[in-house]
Design a protein around this motif. Structure first.
Motif, PDB file in Angstrom:
ATOM      1  N   ARG A  99       0.828  -1.212   0.000  1.00 48.66           N
ATOM      2  CA  ARG A  99       0.000   0.000   0.000  1.00 48.66           C
ATOM      3  C   ARG A  99       0.861   1.260   0.000  1.00 48.66           C
ATOM      4  NH1 ARG A  99      -0.858   3.485   4.966  1.00 48.66           N
ATOM      5  NH2 ARG A  99      -2.387   4.991   4.270  1.00 48.66           N
ATOM      6  N   ASN A 100       1.938   1.256   0.797  1.00 50.59           N
ATOM      7  CA  ASN A 100       2.833   2.416   0.822  1.00 50.59           C
ATOM      8  C   ASN A 100       3.547   2.605  -0.509  1.00 50.59           C
ATOM      9  OD1 ASN A 100       3.088   3.932   3.506  1.00 50.59           O
ATOM     10  ND2 ASN A 100       2.977   1.802   4.173  1.00 50.59           N
ATOM     11  N   LEU A 101       3.941   1.526  -1.145  1.00 54.19           N
ATOM     12  CA  LEU A 101       4.618   1.627  -2.447  1.00 54.19           C
ATOM     13  C   LEU A 101       3.718   2.269  -3.489  1.00 54.19           C
ATOM     14  CD1 LEU A 101       6.382  -1.844  -2.416  1.00 54.19           C
ATOM     15  CD2 LEU A 101       7.553   0.353  -2.689  1.00 54.19           C
ATOM     16  N   VAL A 102       2.473   1.790  -3.610  1.00 54.40           N
ATOM     17  CA  VAL A 102       1.586   2.306  -4.652  1.00 54.40           C
ATOM     18  C   VAL A 102       1.160   3.736  -4.335  1.00 54.40           C
ATOM     19  CG1 VAL A 102      -0.635   1.419  -3.752  1.00 54.40           C
ATOM     20  CG2 VAL A 102      -0.294   1.676  -6.217  1.00 54.40           C
ATOM     21  N   GLU A 103       0.953   4.045  -3.067  1.00 56.16           N
ATOM     22  CA  GLU A 103       0.503   5.392  -2.712  1.00 56.16           C
ATOM     23  C   GLU A 103       1.634   6.413  -2.780  1.00 56.16           C
ATOM     24  OE1 GLU A 103      -1.987   5.531   0.771  1.00 56.16           O
ATOM     25  OE2 GLU A 103      -3.651   4.758  -0.462  1.00 56.16           O
ATOM     26  N   LYS A 104       2.867   5.939  -2.813  1.00 51.68           N
ATOM     27  CA  LYS A 104       4.007   6.860  -2.963  1.00 51.68           C
ATOM     28  C   LYS A 104       4.512   6.903  -4.395  1.00 51.68           C
ATOM     29  CE  LYS A 104       4.988   6.593   1.920  1.00 51.68           C
ATOM     30  NZ  LYS A 104       5.770   6.005   3.033  1.00 51.68           N
ATOM     31  N   GLY A 105       3.685   6.416  -5.314  1.00 52.36           N
ATOM     32  CA  GLY A 105       3.930   6.666  -6.734  1.00 52.36           C
ATOM     33  C   GLY A 105       4.632   5.592  -7.517  1.00 52.36           C
ATOM     34  N   TYR A 106       4.923   4.451  -6.895  1.00 53.30           N
ATOM     35  CA  TYR A 106       5.581   3.387  -7.654  1.00 53.30           C
ATOM     36  C   TYR A 106       4.558   2.558  -8.419  1.00 53.30           C
ATOM     37  CZ  TYR A 106       9.977   4.251  -5.192  1.00 53.30           C
ATOM     38  OH  TYR A 106      11.127   4.826  -4.708  1.00 53.30           O
ATOM     39  N   PRO A 107       4.771   2.307  -9.713  1.00 55.96           N
ATOM     40  CA  PRO A 107       3.896   1.373 -10.443  1.00 55.96           C
ATOM     41  C   PRO A 107       3.996  -0.004  -9.799  1.00 55.96           C
ATOM     42  CG  PRO A 107       5.327   2.604 -11.941  1.00 55.96           C
ATOM     43  CD  PRO A 107       5.851   2.849 -10.558  1.00 55.96           C
ATOM     44  N   LEU A 108       2.859  -0.571  -9.415  1.00 57.30           N
ATOM     45  CA  LEU A 108       2.863  -1.792  -8.605  1.00 57.30           C
ATOM     46  C   LEU A 108       2.026  -2.881  -9.241  1.00 57.30           C
ATOM     47  CD1 LEU A 108       3.652  -3.093  -5.792  1.00 57.30           C
ATOM     48  CD2 LEU A 108       1.421  -2.304  -4.992  1.00 57.30           C
ATOM     49  N   THR A 109       2.615  -4.083  -9.322  1.00 54.57           N
ATOM     50  CA  THR A 109       1.892  -5.270  -9.772  1.00 54.57           C
ATOM     51  C   THR A 109       1.843  -6.263  -8.618  1.00 54.57           C
ATOM     52  OG1 THR A 109       2.681  -4.980 -12.046  1.00 54.57           O
ATOM     53  CG2 THR A 109       1.810  -7.141 -11.467  1.00 54.57           C
TER      54      THR A 109
ATOM     55  N   LEU B  73      -5.744  -2.890  -5.680  1.00 52.51           N
ATOM     56  CA  LEU B  73      -6.220  -2.534  -7.024  1.00 52.51           C
ATOM     57  C   LEU B  73      -6.990  -1.225  -6.967  1.00 52.51           C
ATOM     58  CD1 LEU B  73      -7.416  -6.019  -8.404  1.00 52.51           C
ATOM     59  CD2 LEU B  73      -5.234  -4.841  -8.814  1.00 52.51           C
ATOM     60  N   GLY B  74      -7.753  -1.051  -5.896  1.00 55.56           N
ATOM     61  CA  GLY B  74      -8.509   0.188  -5.721  1.00 55.56           C
ATOM     62  C   GLY B  74      -7.612   1.397  -5.516  1.00 55.56           C
ATOM     63  N   ARG B  75      -6.369   1.159  -5.106  1.00 58.39           N
ATOM     64  CA  ARG B  75      -5.413   2.255  -4.894  1.00 58.39           C
ATOM     65  C   ARG B  75      -4.532   2.500  -6.108  1.00 58.39           C
ATOM     66  NH1 ARG B  75      -5.247   3.201   0.814  1.00 58.39           N
ATOM     67  NH2 ARG B  75      -6.299   1.544   1.973  1.00 58.39           N
ATOM     68  N   GLY B  76      -4.706   1.668  -7.155  1.00 60.61           N
ATOM     69  CA  GLY B  76      -3.955   1.916  -8.388  1.00 60.61           C
ATOM     70  C   GLY B  76      -3.011   0.820  -8.818  1.00 60.61           C
ATOM     71  N   ALA B  77      -2.933  -0.275  -8.066  1.00 59.27           N
ATOM     72  CA  ALA B  77      -2.082  -1.390  -8.469  1.00 59.27           C
ATOM     73  C   ALA B  77      -2.733  -2.168  -9.602  1.00 59.27           C
ATOM     74  CB  ALA B  77      -1.835  -2.314  -7.274  1.00 59.27           C
ATOM     75  N   THR B  78      -1.943  -2.995 -10.274  1.00 57.73           N
ATOM     76  CA  THR B  78      -2.469  -3.913 -11.284  1.00 57.73           C
ATOM     77  C   THR B  78      -2.210  -5.344 -10.814  1.00 57.73           C
ATOM     78  OG1 THR B  78      -0.389  -3.841 -12.521  1.00 57.73           O
ATOM     79  CG2 THR B  78      -2.110  -2.300 -13.191  1.00 57.73           C
TER      80      THR B  78
ATOM     81  N   TRP C 279       8.304   2.036   2.689  1.00 60.67           N
ATOM     82  CA  TRP C 279       7.582   1.326   3.761  1.00 60.67           C
ATOM     83  C   TRP C 279       8.391   1.132   5.041  1.00 60.67           C
ATOM     84  CZ3 TRP C 279      10.555  -2.889   4.554  1.00 60.67           C
ATOM     85  CH2 TRP C 279      11.165  -3.514   3.442  1.00 60.67           C
ATOM     86  N   ALA C 280       9.651   1.576   5.058  1.00 60.81           N
ATOM     87  CA  ALA C 280      10.496   1.392   6.242  1.00 60.81           C
ATOM     88  C   ALA C 280      10.916   2.740   6.811  1.00 60.81           C
ATOM     89  CB  ALA C 280      11.736   0.573   5.892  1.00 60.81           C
ATOM     90  N   GLY C 281      10.937   2.840   8.138  1.00 62.41           N
ATOM     91  CA  GLY C 281      11.420   4.038   8.809  1.00 62.41           C
ATOM     92  C   GLY C 281      12.881   3.940   9.187  1.00 62.41           C
ATOM     93  N   LYS C 282      13.380   2.713   9.344  1.00 72.50           N
ATOM     94  CA  LYS C 282      14.779   2.482   9.721  1.00 72.50           C
ATOM     95  C   LYS C 282      15.346   1.397   8.809  1.00 72.50           C
ATOM     96  CE  LYS C 282      17.691   0.879  13.584  1.00 72.50           C
ATOM     97  NZ  LYS C 282      17.686   0.359  14.979  1.00 72.50           N
TER      98      LYS C 282
END
Length: 297
Positions: free
Chosen positions: A22-32, A46-51, A156-159
């Motif tokens: 979820r963090n990857l797709v919402e931060k602009g990375y094309p995600l499958t 998928l609802g957030r933009g992944a394929t 997705w990681a803080g550290k």
């Protein structure tokens, strides 16, 4: 290839993987992504933009970086084998599972033969931090591969700590889990002993909480005992048992006596043997199994 051009595949959108993806797709990375047993996380993504890919080979063919967040080495090995025909030269597979370092090294060597890099980037913390993009991550990778994947992991990681070469992330993760699972076994036995000698869990907690023995792990573990929150730490006993077996195996290969490791392993083995191997038998429930073994409700 610049980082902004990376296309991401994600295999294993379960308890941890869903939040990471979820963090990857919402931060602009094309995600499958690809479905396994539970379609709900896939539909959310998928609802957030992944394929969605229909096969692992298809997912690999669409991706420059593939993240794996699976149960253990057998599942990782099977996924990599299924992806192999679709992998493009120059792509990277990043294994975020808690895996056997021996398997990790073997996979990396095999993939190098087709021009694909492999990195191990196991996680620490819980699904809550996965959703918040605040996981801890320990990475084993060649320097140039680490530089490439670090900003993507940062979604997705803080550290993020670069431990060393391939397999070192998994070695460090096993050491980390040895400590955390050791805590779980200690807390569980201490709670049983506390009850047996007439000290209530609430009183026990008043002494430990806020003192030198307190920590974040203690707090999520005790939320089950004190608040009845059965999902306070969503990490299964079955996975814990698998991880501590990997620790013991690593120690055996390094000729290190496993006095403590084997004792912790036996706590989890007993719980799993008593039926604590379901998808909602979580780490803090170890206290229940140890209590029952000692005649405590």
């Amino acid at each position: 290839m610049t980082h902004s051009q990376e296309t991401i595949g994600f295999v294993g959108v379960g308890l941890m993987g869903h939040g990471m993806a979820r963090n990857l797709v919402e931060k602009g990375y094309p995600l499958t992504v690809i479905a396994h047993r539970n379609r709900a996380p896939v539909e959310d993504l998928l609802g957030r933009g992944a394929t969605e890919a229909q096969s692992l080979e298809e997912l690999a063919s669409r991706s420059s970086i593939v993240f794996l967040c699976l149960t253990g080495s057998p599942e990782v090995e099977a996924a990599v084998a299924a992806m192999k025909p679709g992998l493009k030269r120059g792509s990277v597979i990043v294994d975020c599972s808690t895996s056997d370092p021996t398997s990790t090294a073997r996979i990396a060597e095999d993939l190098a033969g087709i021009g694909v890099d492999f990195a191990d980037a196991p996680l620490s913390r819980t699904p809550k931090e996965a959703w918040e993009g605040a996981l801890d991550c320990m990475v084993g990778a060649k320097d140039e591969v680490f530089r490439r994947i670090e900003p993507v992991i940062g979604a997705w990681a803080g550290k993020i700590v670069h431990i060393g070469g391939i397999g070192d992330g998994h070695r460090m993760k096993l050491l980390n889990n040895f400590i955390s699972l050791g805590y779980a076994a200690l807390y569980s036995e201490a709670l049983s002993l506390s009850r047996k000698v007439g000290i209530a869990p609430e009183t026990f907690d008043k002494v430990i909480r806020g003192g030198r023995m307190d920590c974040g792990f203690y707090q999520t573990f005790m939320a089950c005992t004190l608040e009845g929150n059965r999902a306070s730490h969503k990490f299964t006993l079955a996975n814990a048992y698998k991880d501590i077996r990997y620790v013991e195996s690593m120690a055996n290969a390094a000729t290190v006596a496993t006095t403590m490791t084997s004792a912790v392993k036996n706590s989890f083995a007993s719980a799993v043997a008593q039926g604590g191997n379901g998808p909602e038998d979580y780490l803090p429930h170890l206290a229940d199994f140890i209590a029952r073994a000692n005649g405590i409700d």
